[in-house]
Write an enzyme that holds these catalytic residues in place. Structure first.
Site, PDB file in Angstrom:
ATOM      1  N   GLY A 102     -47.434  25.146 -39.030  1.00 26.41           N
ATOM      2  CA  GLY A 102     -46.037  24.781 -39.228  1.00 26.41           C
ATOM      3  C   GLY A 102     -45.637  23.466 -38.590  1.00 26.41           C
ATOM      4  N   ARG A 335     -59.231  29.038 -42.234  1.00 31.79           N
ATOM      5  CA  ARG A 335     -59.370  28.551 -40.856  1.00 31.79           C
ATOM      6  C   ARG A 335     -59.584  29.757 -39.956  1.00 31.79           C
ATOM      7  NH1 ARG A 335     -53.068  26.721 -40.469  1.00 31.79           N
ATOM      8  NH2 ARG A 335     -52.227  28.703 -41.128  1.00 31.79           N
ATOM      9  N   HIS A 457     -43.434  32.186 -39.346  1.00 34.73           N
ATOM     10  CA  HIS A 457     -43.539  31.144 -38.328  1.00 34.73           C
ATOM     11  C   HIS A 457     -43.366  31.731 -36.928  1.00 34.73           C
ATOM     12  CE1 HIS A 457     -41.805  27.906 -35.782  1.00 34.73           C
ATOM     13  NE2 HIS A 457     -42.793  27.220 -36.324  1.00 34.73           N
ATOM     14  N   ARG A 563     -52.354  38.065   2.926  1.00 34.63           N
ATOM     15  CA  ARG A 563     -51.351  37.365   3.722  1.00 34.63           C
ATOM     16  C   ARG A 563     -50.659  38.384   4.607  1.00 34.63           C
ATOM     17  NH1 ARG A 563     -50.594  36.259  -1.601  1.00 34.63           N
ATOM     18  NH2 ARG A 563     -50.832  34.122  -2.355  1.00 34.63           N
ATOM     19  N   ARG A 619     -55.807  36.594   6.593  1.00 38.62           N
ATOM     20  CA  ARG A 619     -55.323  35.344   7.176  1.00 38.62           C
ATOM     21  C   ARG A 619     -54.327  35.654   8.291  1.00 38.62           C
ATOM     22  NH1 ARG A 619     -51.932  31.408   3.383  1.00 38.62           N
ATOM     23  NH2 ARG A 619     -50.344  33.013   3.695  1.00 38.62           N
ATOM     24  N   SER A 765     -62.189  28.757   2.826  1.00 39.11           N
ATOM     25  CA  SER A 765     -61.469  29.107   1.610  1.00 39.11           C
ATOM     26  C   SER A 765     -60.490  27.976   1.352  1.00 39.11           C
ATOM     27  CB  SER A 765     -60.724  30.428   1.787  1.00 39.11           C
ATOM     28  OG  SER A 765     -59.971  30.693   0.628  1.00 39.11           O
ATOM     29  N   GLY A 767     -57.403  26.468   0.322  1.00 37.78           N
ATOM     30  CA  GLY A 767     -56.036  26.861  -0.006  1.00 37.78           C
ATOM     31  C   GLY A 767     -55.450  25.754  -0.854  1.00 37.78           C
ATOM     32  N   ASP A 770     -51.499  24.523  -0.714  1.00 39.03           N
ATOM     33  CA  ASP A 770     -51.137  23.566   0.320  1.00 39.03           C
ATOM     34  C   ASP A 770     -51.939  22.274   0.186  1.00 39.03           C
ATOM     35  OD1 ASP A 770     -49.032  23.987   2.210  1.00 39.03           O
ATOM     36  OD2 ASP A 770     -50.021  25.871   2.737  1.00 39.03           O
ATOM     37  N   CYS A 832     -58.582  30.115  -2.825  1.00 34.97           N
ATOM     38  CA  CYS A 832     -57.498  31.048  -3.082  1.00 34.97           C
ATOM     39  C   CYS A 832     -56.294  30.202  -3.474  1.00 34.97           C
ATOM     40  CB  CYS A 832     -57.203  31.905  -1.865  1.00 34.97           C
ATOM     41  SG  CYS A 832     -56.893  30.971  -0.368  1.00 34.97           S
ATOM     42  N   TYR A 852     -67.000  31.941  -4.776  1.00 37.33           N
ATOM     43  CA  TYR A 852     -66.053  32.824  -5.456  1.00 37.33           C
ATOM     44  C   TYR A 852     -64.699  32.152  -5.639  1.00 37.33           C
ATOM     45  CZ  TYR A 852     -63.845  33.581  -0.911  1.00 37.33           C
ATOM     46  OH  TYR A 852     -63.191  33.389   0.270  1.00 37.33           O
TER      47      TYR A 852
HETATM   48  P1  ADP Z   1     -49.617  24.347 -43.580  1.00 34.78           P
HETATM   49  O1  ADP Z   1     -50.386  23.414 -42.755  1.00 34.78           O
HETATM   50  O2  ADP Z   1     -48.229  24.543 -43.119  1.00 34.78           O
HETATM   51  O3  ADP Z   1     -50.345  25.627 -43.812  1.00 34.78           O
HETATM   52  P2  ADP Z   1     -50.340  23.612 -46.267  1.00 34.78           P
HETATM   53  O4  ADP Z   1     -50.794  22.236 -46.503  1.00 34.78           O
HETATM   54  O5  ADP Z   1     -51.384  24.634 -46.205  1.00 34.78           O
HETATM   55  O6  ADP Z   1     -49.429  23.634 -44.987  1.00 34.78           O
HETATM   56  O7  ADP Z   1     -49.338  23.886 -47.457  1.00 34.78           O
HETATM   57  C1  ADP Z   1     -48.166  24.602 -47.429  1.00 34.78           C
HETATM   58  C2  ADP Z   1     -48.154  25.607 -48.539  1.00 34.78           C
HETATM   59  O8  ADP Z   1     -48.369  25.017 -49.779  1.00 34.78           O
HETATM   60  C3  ADP Z   1     -49.222  26.663 -48.389  1.00 34.78           C
HETATM   61  O9  ADP Z   1     -48.681  27.897 -48.715  1.00 34.78           O
HETATM   62  C4  ADP Z   1     -50.267  26.252 -49.367  1.00 34.78           C
HETATM   63  O10 ADP Z   1     -51.000  27.348 -49.808  1.00 34.78           O
HETATM   64  C5  ADP Z   1     -49.437  25.618 -50.477  1.00 34.78           C
HETATM   65  N1  ADP Z   1     -50.194  24.611 -51.192  1.00 34.78           N
HETATM   66  C6  ADP Z   1     -50.740  23.505 -50.669  1.00 34.78           C
HETATM   67  N2  ADP Z   1     -51.432  22.815 -51.596  1.00 34.78           N
HETATM   68  C7  ADP Z   1     -51.312  23.492 -52.740  1.00 34.78           C
HETATM   69  C8  ADP Z   1     -51.823  23.307 -54.060  1.00 34.78           C
HETATM   70  N3  ADP Z   1     -52.604  22.279 -54.347  1.00 34.78           N
HETATM   71  N4  ADP Z   1     -51.501  24.212 -54.982  1.00 34.78           N
HETATM   72  C9  ADP Z   1     -50.718  25.260 -54.675  1.00 34.78           C
HETATM   73  N5  ADP Z   1     -50.221  25.506 -53.478  1.00 34.78           N
HETATM   74  C10 ADP Z   1     -50.508  24.631 -52.499  1.00 34.78           C
HETATM   75 MG    MG Z   2     -51.555  26.212 -44.916  1.00 31.18          MG
HETATM   76 MG    MG Z   3     -46.301  23.670 -43.211  1.00 27.14          MG
END
Ligand code: ADP
Ligand code: MG
Ligand code: MG
Length: 879
Positions: A102, A335, A457, A563, A619, A765, A767, A770, A832, A852
């Site tokens: 986001g 990812r 989000h 302490r 201590r 140790s 600290g 401090d 510590c 440690y």
């Molecule tokens: P973010 O980094 O917020 O995930 P994205 O680049 O993945 O942003 O894109 C935001 C939204 O748009 C996501 O839901 C993604 O699946 C959609 N989106 C991005 N590129 C395409 C595409 N080529 N066709 C259809 N949907 C897309």
């Molecule tokens: Mg995305």
């Molecule tokens: Mg986005």
């Protein structure tokens, strides 16, 4: 020939994250392995950096490579960019090395203008779809590229929808009218006509993605996550696929396992006839992915197969985005899935059991800091039940991120940030959150939203930060204007307390007590793997038998810091302590100390028992005496009366103890040197407790630690005294006790002369609290005024009281250790202080060869895991 700035998806792979960004490397890898991905290309992070080096101009050759690569997409799709008869539309998507959910912006449906719009409507025979795509494009482009306030578009859209309709109910004509209004807003706010030329649209959008790298949201996120600013973002240009072409189309997001619990099933949400961010933005409430298996079984089957295939390929949970266009599945992103601490453990253990990863990999899969959430409290069940009977139960939303939190309701992120800075406990309550609310979420204890799912989000960001979050609590009626919300017949006003349980999704009015977490079998299994790997010992800082027991349950191997002064504050012990402090003569002082001694002895016995056979470092008295005395008029009068002395006399005494700079004043070993009877009493209590425990069969390993030593002679004076008392007690009791005397190294002078000090000290140790204060010349109590701003402005990378300053303070630690061991080869060395439980500091301690670390009980598992990561030589993410 200019540099290669652009890579087709078919030219990249998973290892190219630095160059292509995470998203670019991900789509390239999927393309390479035959997953259906719309064709496209990635502009490199190097191009982004060059853009900034160039005074925000495209580097030479970039644009030519873009238009060249566009031809490749045209060829693969059979469509043509800007061609009304069969227009190619693209998305322009940001994507940095580390996923920043986001944080950056994406433009969809780019390439539409008056002609291509008509063409698209004709071609698809679906004018409504074309109008919807155009509406979205103008809105996104207006907001992201031209910087128009997104609220204005939302307002128009909401007005058109009215009360009971959703975006899908809008007709083509209505959508067209909305888009015209959008354009008028753009004209007025940005002062430009909406660009008609697709190439100009593309060029502007690429520039906007580059610019968003330095936008506030992105910069805030990087600061919080300690990600460098100079990595740059990639830009992905990709053929559009459309989830908004009707009821046979959809868009969704999914995790290959539950990011909340780690349960092994596909976990996600989708929306029919929708596009892009609709699912995560909470435009409509999305449906659980399981329903897709009924609605579009074939597509779901393909999807489930690909999801599993990706998980196997990456050997880790994947967070994927997909779109279904007229029954055809397209994957848009993959990812590594962010997960809660609990899920991280379960997934690591499960993947090992499934034979996908080995123990070392499993251990590395869990970030030490993520354990923090696991060890977080939950809301007390009894208190919940009671709250329900008295009408304090408000609602249950989605358990989006675990942990319990109590705080005052605040609706505005800016206000949350302000109040949070002042140390107030805030719960941010929003209909839904957006990336621009990020700073408010950082400052809040927890987040509560009325809309949005588990992948909204709010949920994603809160999980990432390890903050409790309840999302999509649909029963909440939030009224921003009136600054209140209502639920279950109750109205909660701004500033009132609520309590939420992010593990169950429940929300209550008022402040409810919380309970300690219970740890699962998987947790124990996982930690045993970490323990096998680590070389560093992990002890705890504990002042009471209770804390000592808690810490042992968390795996502490002894106490690194007990302490003794904390014990003086309990009950009427403080009176004896005060008598001791105001005593005029040695006899008076001894009489007061005699009252304290048996109490201390009792405490030590409890601690030795709880730490049976583990070392316990105790201590001697450390803080300035002034801290024990009352300050208010009434309190002073009451104490005088209790002690049977004159009020004015007591006041004068208290006044005389006041120091200009108590942190550097009459404290630490200085107390025991001027008043040896204090150390004597403490040593006697320690050894008598040790002897008594040993008689009972408890194995004791006392280590007496002298604080704030700057010169060898200080330590010598105190050590001689301790040893003399030890001999006396051993004589009296007939018990032989194996013990050590050592010192805290918390003054630069001690670190510099560590070789001398080690002539007497049997252990060190560090600290580091401090030591940080004295090395920086920065009082921790006063640093609040400037230190947060220092970090914000990047004068300092981290708060040195939280994260050990390896360059300066760390150098003293390393040097002190080396010099100490040059005199005494088997010198035991630990640390510590807050740093003992902070992962990067623990790794440092491992590297410089400490024996440690010692930290607060709840951080013990974090330290154990960090020590294992250190032993694995796990190169921390190069930030
Ligand atoms: P973010 O980094 O917020 O995930 P994205 O680049 O993945 O942003 O894109 C935001 C939204 O748009 C996501 O839901 C993604 O699946 C959609 N989106 C991005 N590129 C395409 C595409 N080529 N066709 C259809 N949907 C897309
Ligand atoms: Mg995305
Ligand atoms: Mg986005």
């Amino acid at each position: 020939m200019s540099k290669k700035w652009v890579y087709l998806f078919s030219e990249g792979n998973a290892s190219m994250r630095d160059l292509l960004g995470g998203k670019g490397a991900g789509v390239a890898e999927m393309t390479r392995t035959g997953v259906p991905v719309p064709p496209g290309f990635t502009i490199t992070t190097e191009a982004c950096n060059s853009y900034y080096d160039n005074g925000k101009q495209f580097p030479e050759g970039l644009w030519d490579q873009v238009t060249e690569s566009l031809k490749d997409i045209e060829q693969k799709t059979g469509k043509k960019f800007g061609d009304p008869s069969n227009p190619l539309l693209v998305s322009v998507r940001s994507g940095a090395k580390f996923s920043m959910p986001g944080m950056m912006d994406t433009v969809l449906n780019l390439g539409l203008n008056k002609q291509t719009l008509e063409g698209l409507a004709k071609l698809t025979d679906n004018p409504r779809f074309a109008a919807d795509a155009y509406r979205r494009f103008v809105q996104l482009f207006g907001k992201i590229v031209l910087g128009v306030d997104g609220e204005k578009f939302e307002h128009v859209l909401n007005e058109a929808k009215g009360h009971n309709r959703q975006d899908t109910d809008l007709s083509a004509e209505e959508l067209q009218a909305i888009t015209e209004k959008f354009k008028a807003i753009i004209k007025q706010d940005a002062g430009v006509d909406f660009p008609e030329d697709p190439y100009e649209q593309l060029m502007m959008s690429i520039g906007a993605v580059f610019s968003s790298w330095m936008g506030r949201r992105a910069v805030d996120y990087r600061r919080l996550n300690k990600i460098a600013d100079n990595l740059g973002t990639g830009v992905n240009v990709q053929a559009m696929v459309f989830g908004n072409m009707g009821d046979d189309s959809a868009t969704g997001v999914a995790f290959t396992r539950s990011p909340s619990t780690g349960d092994e099933h596909i976990y996600g949400e989708y929306l029919v006839n929708a596009q892009g961010e609709d699912v995560v933005a909470g435009v409509r409430t999305p449906r659980p992915i399981a329903e897709l298996s009924q609605e579009m079984p074939t597509v779901y089957g393909q999807f489930a197969t690909i999801a599993k295939q990706l998980e196997g390929h990456y050997k880790d949970v994947q967070d994927v985005e997909f779109t279904i266009e007229k029954g055809k599945l397209w994957m848009l992103q993959t990812r590594t899935g962010k997960r809660t601490g609990a899920a991280a453990i379960k997934i690591a253990v499960d993947l090992l059991r499934e034979g996908v990863i080995d123990e070392a990999t499993a251990v590395q899969r869990v970030e030490p800091a993520a354990l923090d959430q696991l060890l977080h409290p939950t809301v007390d069940e009894g208190a919940k039940a009671k709250a329900r009977t008295i009408g304090d139960y408000l609602t249950t939303g989605l358990p989006a991120s675990p942990g319990a939190a109590t705080g005052k309701v605040v609706f505005d992120p800016d206000e949350a940030e302000l109040r949070g800075r002042n140390g107030e406990k805030i719960i941010l309550v929003r209909t839904e959150t957006a990336p621009e609310d990020f700073h408010g979420m950082v400052a809040a204890q927890a987040v509560l939203t009325a809309r949005g799912g588990m992948t909204s989000h709010a949920a994603v960001v809160a999980r990432g930060m390890g903050k409790p979050c309840v999302a999509g609590a649909g029963a909440l009626r939030i009224d921003y204007k009136a600054q209140e919300f209502s639920a279950n017949g109750r109205t909660i006003k701004h500033g009132e307390y609520i309590t939420l349980d992010g593990g169950t999704g429940e929300v209550f009015a008022g402040r409810l007590p919380t309970v300690e977490p219970k740890l699962t079998g998987d947790f124990a299994t996982f930690m045993s793997w970490a323990d096998k790997l680590r070389k560093l010992g992990v002890r705890t800082n504990a002042d009471t038998p209770h804390d000592a027991r808690v810490a042992r349950e968390f795996g502490a191997e002894g106490i690194g810091l007990c302490r003794t002064e904390h014990m003086f504050f309990e009950g009427d012990r403080i009176d004896a302590m005060r008598e001791m402090i105001v005593a005029e003569t040695l006899d008076e002082r001894r009489a007061a100390l005699a009252k304290i001694e048996p109490l201390q002895q009792g405490d030590f016995e409890g601690i030795f028992e709880a730490m049976d056979d583990f070392p316990v470092t105790i201590r001697t008295l450390d803080p300035p005496l002034h801290e024990f005395l009352p300050h208010g008029e009434d309190e002073i009068a009451a104490l005088a009366q209790k002690m049977g002395i004159d009020t004015t006399k007591l006041k004068t005494k208290i006044e005389s103890l006041r120091e200009a700079n108590p942190m550097l004043g009459f404290r630490g070993c200085r107390l025991g040197i001027i008043y040896p009877e204090i150390t004597e009493m403490q040593a006697r209590a320690i050894f008598k407790a040790a002897a008594a425990c040993q008689k009972k069969g408890v194995k004791v390993h006392p280590e007496v630690m002298i604080p704030l030593v700057g010169d060898l002679s200080e330590l010598k004076a105190q050590a001689d005294l301790v040893r003399r008392v030890a001999d006396e007690v051993m004589q009296e009791t007939g018990e032989t006790i194996a013990y050590m005397v050592g010192t805290m190294i918390e003054l630069p002078r001690a670190a510099l002369t560590a070789d001398k000090i080690a002539e007497v000290a049997e252990f060190f140790s560090f600290g580091t609290n401090d030591l940080t204060q004295t090395t920086f010349g920065m009082s921790r109590d006063d640093a609040g005024r400037f230190l947060p701003l220092y970090v914000e402005r990047k004068i300092l990378k981290d708060d040195p009281f939280q994260v050990l300053d390896q360059e300066g303070v760390g150098q003293l630690v390393q040097m002190g250790t080396e010099r100490g061991r040059s005199t005494r080869a088997n010198l035991k060395v630990g640390i510590c202080g807050e740093h003992g439980g902070e992962p990067s500091s623990v790794m440092f301690c491992h590297r410089v060869g400490l024996n440690y670390v010692s930290c607060s009980p709840y951080r013990v598992p974090i330290a154990r895991l960090a020590a294992a990561h250190a032993a694995l030589g796990d190169a921390t993410r190069d930030k």
